[in-house]
Design a protein around this motif. Structure first.
Motif, PDB file in Angstrom:
ATOM      1  N   ALA A 232       0.833  -1.208   0.000  1.00 50.92           N
ATOM      2  CA  ALA A 232       0.000   0.000   0.000  1.00 50.92           C
ATOM      3  C   ALA A 232       0.865   1.255   0.000  1.00 50.92           C
ATOM      4  N   ARG A 233       1.948   1.232   0.743  1.00 49.90           N
ATOM      5  CA  ARG A 233       2.831   2.396   0.803  1.00 49.90           C
ATOM      6  C   ARG A 233       3.481   2.691  -0.554  1.00 49.90           C
ATOM      7  N   THR A 234       3.812   1.621  -1.281  1.00 51.69           N
ATOM      8  CA  THR A 234       4.447   1.842  -2.598  1.00 51.69           C
ATOM      9  C   THR A 234       3.460   2.378  -3.617  1.00 51.69           C
ATOM     10  N   MET A 235       2.159   2.209  -3.361  1.00 54.82           N
ATOM     11  CA  MET A 235       1.133   2.634  -4.313  1.00 54.82           C
ATOM     12  C   MET A 235       0.583   4.025  -4.029  1.00 54.82           C
ATOM     13  N   ILE A 236       1.023   4.653  -2.952  1.00 52.90           N
ATOM     14  CA  ILE A 236       0.530   5.989  -2.619  1.00 52.90           C
ATOM     15  C   ILE A 236       0.891   6.961  -3.741  1.00 52.90           C
ATOM     16  N   PRO A 237      -0.084   7.690  -4.279  1.00 50.48           N
ATOM     17  CA  PRO A 237       0.196   8.603  -5.404  1.00 50.48           C
ATOM     18  C   PRO A 237       1.254   9.654  -5.075  1.00 50.48           C
ATOM     19  N   GLN A 238       1.187  10.205  -3.884  1.00 52.81           N
ATOM     20  CA  GLN A 238       2.140  11.243  -3.504  1.00 52.81           C
ATOM     21  C   GLN A 238       3.168  10.653  -2.539  1.00 52.81           C
ATOM     22  N   ARG A 239       3.972   9.761  -3.054  1.00 50.18           N
ATOM     23  CA  ARG A 239       4.939   9.041  -2.228  1.00 50.18           C
ATOM     24  C   ARG A 239       5.917   9.990  -1.528  1.00 50.18           C
ATOM     25  N   ASP A 240       6.391  11.001  -2.243  1.00 44.75           N
ATOM     26  CA  ASP A 240       7.354  11.907  -1.648  1.00 44.75           C
ATOM     27  C   ASP A 240       6.747  12.679  -0.481  1.00 44.75           C
ATOM     28  N   THR A 241       5.461  13.053  -0.621  1.00 42.68           N
ATOM     29  CA  THR A 241       4.781  13.755   0.465  1.00 42.68           C
ATOM     30  C   THR A 241       4.631  12.853   1.678  1.00 42.68           C
ATOM     31  N   TYR A 242       4.307  11.571   1.421  1.00 41.55           N
ATOM     32  CA  TYR A 242       4.137  10.604   2.515  1.00 41.55           C
ATOM     33  C   TYR A 242       5.437  10.467   3.289  1.00 41.55           C
ATOM     34  N   SER A 253      -3.216  12.043   0.737  1.00 40.71           N
ATOM     35  CA  SER A 253      -3.564  11.350  -0.506  1.00 40.71           C
ATOM     36  C   SER A 253      -4.244  10.015  -0.212  1.00 40.71           C
ATOM     37  N   LYS A 254      -5.146   9.634  -1.089  1.00 44.97           N
ATOM     38  CA  LYS A 254      -5.931   8.420  -0.906  1.00 44.97           C
ATOM     39  C   LYS A 254      -5.440   7.313  -1.846  1.00 44.97           C
ATOM     40  N   LEU A 255      -5.755   6.090  -1.444  1.00 41.02           N
ATOM     41  CA  LEU A 255      -5.398   4.914  -2.229  1.00 41.02           C
ATOM     42  C   LEU A 255      -6.682   4.152  -2.516  1.00 41.02           C
ATOM     43  N   ASN A 256      -6.868   3.710  -3.761  1.00 40.45           N
ATOM     44  CA  ASN A 256      -8.086   3.003  -4.138  1.00 40.45           C
ATOM     45  C   ASN A 256      -8.049   1.557  -3.656  1.00 40.45           C
ATOM     46  N   ARG A 257      -9.110   1.143  -2.974  1.00 42.80           N
ATOM     47  CA  ARG A 257      -9.182  -0.199  -2.381  1.00 42.80           C
ATOM     48  C   ARG A 257      -9.101  -1.295  -3.438  1.00 42.80           C
ATOM     49  N   GLU A 291      -7.651  -2.221  12.358  1.00 36.98           N
ATOM     50  CA  GLU A 291      -7.779  -2.280  13.810  1.00 36.98           C
ATOM     51  C   GLU A 291      -6.497  -1.815  14.497  1.00 36.98           C
ATOM     52  N   ARG A 292      -5.371  -2.015  13.843  1.00 38.36           N
ATOM     53  CA  ARG A 292      -4.088  -1.588  14.392  1.00 38.36           C
ATOM     54  C   ARG A 292      -3.850  -0.098  14.169  1.00 38.36           C
ATOM     55  N   GLY A 293      -4.658   0.523  13.300  1.00 38.69           N
ATOM     56  CA  GLY A 293      -4.514   1.944  13.045  1.00 38.69           C
ATOM     57  C   GLY A 293      -3.534   2.279  11.946  1.00 38.69           C
ATOM     58  N   SER A 294      -3.104   1.285  11.168  1.00 40.81           N
ATOM     59  CA  SER A 294      -2.136   1.541  10.098  1.00 40.81           C
ATOM     60  C   SER A 294      -2.804   2.044   8.826  1.00 40.81           C
ATOM     61  N   ILE A 295      -4.066   1.658   8.636  1.00 41.03           N
ATOM     62  CA  ILE A 295      -4.843   2.082   7.470  1.00 41.03           C
ATOM     63  C   ILE A 295      -6.250   2.442   7.936  1.00 41.03           C
ATOM     64  N   THR A 296      -6.793   3.508   7.384  1.00 39.18           N
ATOM     65  CA  THR A 296      -8.188   3.845   7.652  1.00 39.18           C
ATOM     66  C   THR A 296      -8.976   3.740   6.355  1.00 39.18           C
ATOM     67  N   GLU A 297     -10.255   3.405   6.454  1.00 43.83           N
ATOM     68  CA  GLU A 297     -11.105   3.204   5.288  1.00 43.83           C
ATOM     69  C   GLU A 297     -12.235   4.212   5.262  1.00 43.83           C
ATOM     70  N   THR A 298     -12.461   4.791   4.103  1.00 47.21           N
ATOM     71  CA  THR A 298     -13.604   5.669   3.870  1.00 47.21           C
ATOM     72  C   THR A 298     -14.201   5.286   2.529  1.00 47.21           C
ATOM     73  N   GLY A 299     -15.230   4.447   2.563  1.00 42.12           N
ATOM     74  CA  GLY A 299     -15.800   3.953   1.312  1.00 42.12           C
ATOM     75  C   GLY A 299     -14.780   3.110   0.569  1.00 42.12           C
ATOM     76  N   ASP A 300     -14.527   3.493  -0.695  1.00 37.32           N
ATOM     77  CA  ASP A 300     -13.550   2.770  -1.509  1.00 37.32           C
ATOM     78  C   ASP A 300     -12.145   3.342  -1.397  1.00 37.32           C
ATOM     79  N   LEU A 302      -8.684   4.304   0.800  1.00 44.13           N
ATOM     80  CA  LEU A 302      -7.880   3.928   1.941  1.00 44.13           C
ATOM     81  C   LEU A 302      -6.889   5.050   2.225  1.00 44.13           C
ATOM     82  N   THR A 303      -6.644   5.287   3.496  1.00 45.67           N
ATOM     83  CA  THR A 303      -5.637   6.271   3.891  1.00 45.67           C
ATOM     84  C   THR A 303      -4.580   5.551   4.708  1.00 45.67           C
ATOM     85  N   VAL A 304      -3.353   5.613   4.249  1.00 49.60           N
ATOM     86  CA  VAL A 304      -2.251   4.961   4.945  1.00 49.60           C
ATOM     87  C   VAL A 304      -1.706   5.928   5.995  1.00 49.60           C
ATOM     88  N   VAL A 305      -1.610   5.445   7.234  1.00 48.66           N
ATOM     89  CA  VAL A 305      -1.120   6.287   8.323  1.00 48.66           C
ATOM     90  C   VAL A 305       0.392   6.172   8.400  1.00 48.66           C
TER      91      VAL A 305
END
Length: 307
Positions: A232-242, A253-257, A291-300, A302-305
């Motif tokens: 998931a981290r490698t797929m983040i569109p704004q990798r440099d910002t992350y 930035s969001k990631l598509n489920r 549940e561990r808080g590493s990823i949150t879901e909003t519809g389709d 995903l937000t990587v923490v």
């Protein structure tokens, strides 16, 4: 024959009964298919407590009482698995209770309760116990399971003589902690070393009094969950910002489920036997990360923490 062992209060009996109910009802156990059929469960557990545990399992699976598969819970008077005559009587009882279809599974919970007065360290006595288990296998055609305790001095090993783990086909070690795990220590005709994570889910059962029981629930695999997070981290569109904001805050930035699932199927779960198995593992791992808080879901989305 299989051995399921672990320290007190790690969930051995809940897992053994979960397996028994799964086999009786043809429900996959820990996402593994079962050879369904009647089950005999020999235990010293009080009938009321066992009934509540079975009811909790049934209601959690949404199975009606009329459709529930046959489990014959036996709490025999002084019974000795080391005694040939006692085992002959048990075999006759099983044949009487299951006249149309012999059971696929016979579980003894716990081993120490069905070998009263026996020195568990005595190789000769325990060899006799195992020989009687093999007689049940031969006469009934069922798998025999022994629920046992781990050694106090070495919790990695079952208590008593080594003749027991050496002569069963499968050994499953149940570990406590967060999360709890089931580890395949030995598998004669398969892969050993596999480790599954689970939790004991609280279930309120339907009855006149407020009664709560537990059922085992498989969790995501720690190894594949970590791999999924890295993907998931490698797929983040704004990798440099992350990477620049790795201070515990969420990445904007969001990631598509669906895109993550597609890549995970190909890169992480390719060895799974079917798309359905891949989907289940993906959902478990994603839930584990959520549940561990590493990823949150909003519809389709995903937000990587960031960590």
């Amino acid at each position: 024959m299989f051995l399921m062992y672990g320290a007190p209060s790690v969930g051995k009996s809940f897992l053994a009964l979960d397996l028994a109910c799964s086999v009786a009802n043809g429900v996959p156990w820990m996402d593994h298919d079962v050879n369904s059929g009647p089950v005999v469960y020999v235990t010293d557990e009080g009938s009321e407590g066992l009934r509540h545990r079975i009811q909790a399992w049934r209601e959690n699976q949404n199975i009606s009482p009329d459709a529930f598969g046959p489990i014959f819970a036996l709490n025999p008077p002084p019974f000795d698995l080391k005694s040939r005559s006692d085992v002959d009587e048990l075999i006759a009882t099983i044949a009487t209770e299951c006249p149309e279809r012999l059971p696929k599974l016979v579980i003894f919970d716990t081993l120490s309760n069905v070998i009263p007065g026996t020195d568990e360290n005595n190789q000769g006595d325990m060899s006799t116990v195992l020989a009687n288990c093999r007689r049940i296998v031969a006469k009934i055609g069922a798998t025999v399971g022994l629920v046992h305790h781990s050694s106090k001095g070495d919790t990695k090993s079952p208590r008593g003589s080594s003749v027991v783990p050496e002569n069963v086909d499968t050994s499953l070690k149940v570990n406590g902690g967060q999360p709890r795990t089931i580890e395949v220590v030995k598998q004669r005709d398969g892969q050993s070393g596999l480790k599954l994570t689970f939790k004991l889910k609280s279930v309120n059962i339907s009855c006149e009094e407020a009664i709560q029981s537990c059922v085992p629930q498989r969790l995501g695999n720690a190894k594949t969950s970590s791999t999924l997070l890295e993907l998931a981290r490698t797929m983040i569109p704004q990798r440099d910002t992350y990477e620049a904001r790795s201070n515990g805050t969420e990445v904007a930035s969001k990631l598509n489920r669906a895109e993550l699932r597609k890549k995970a199927f190909a890169k992480i779960y390719a060895d799974r036997p079917s798309d359905d198995a891949k989907r289940k593992q993906f959902e478990r791992d994603l839930k584990f990360l959520s549940e561990r808080g590493s990823i949150t879901e909003t519809g389709d989305d995903l937000t990587v923490v960031a960590e």
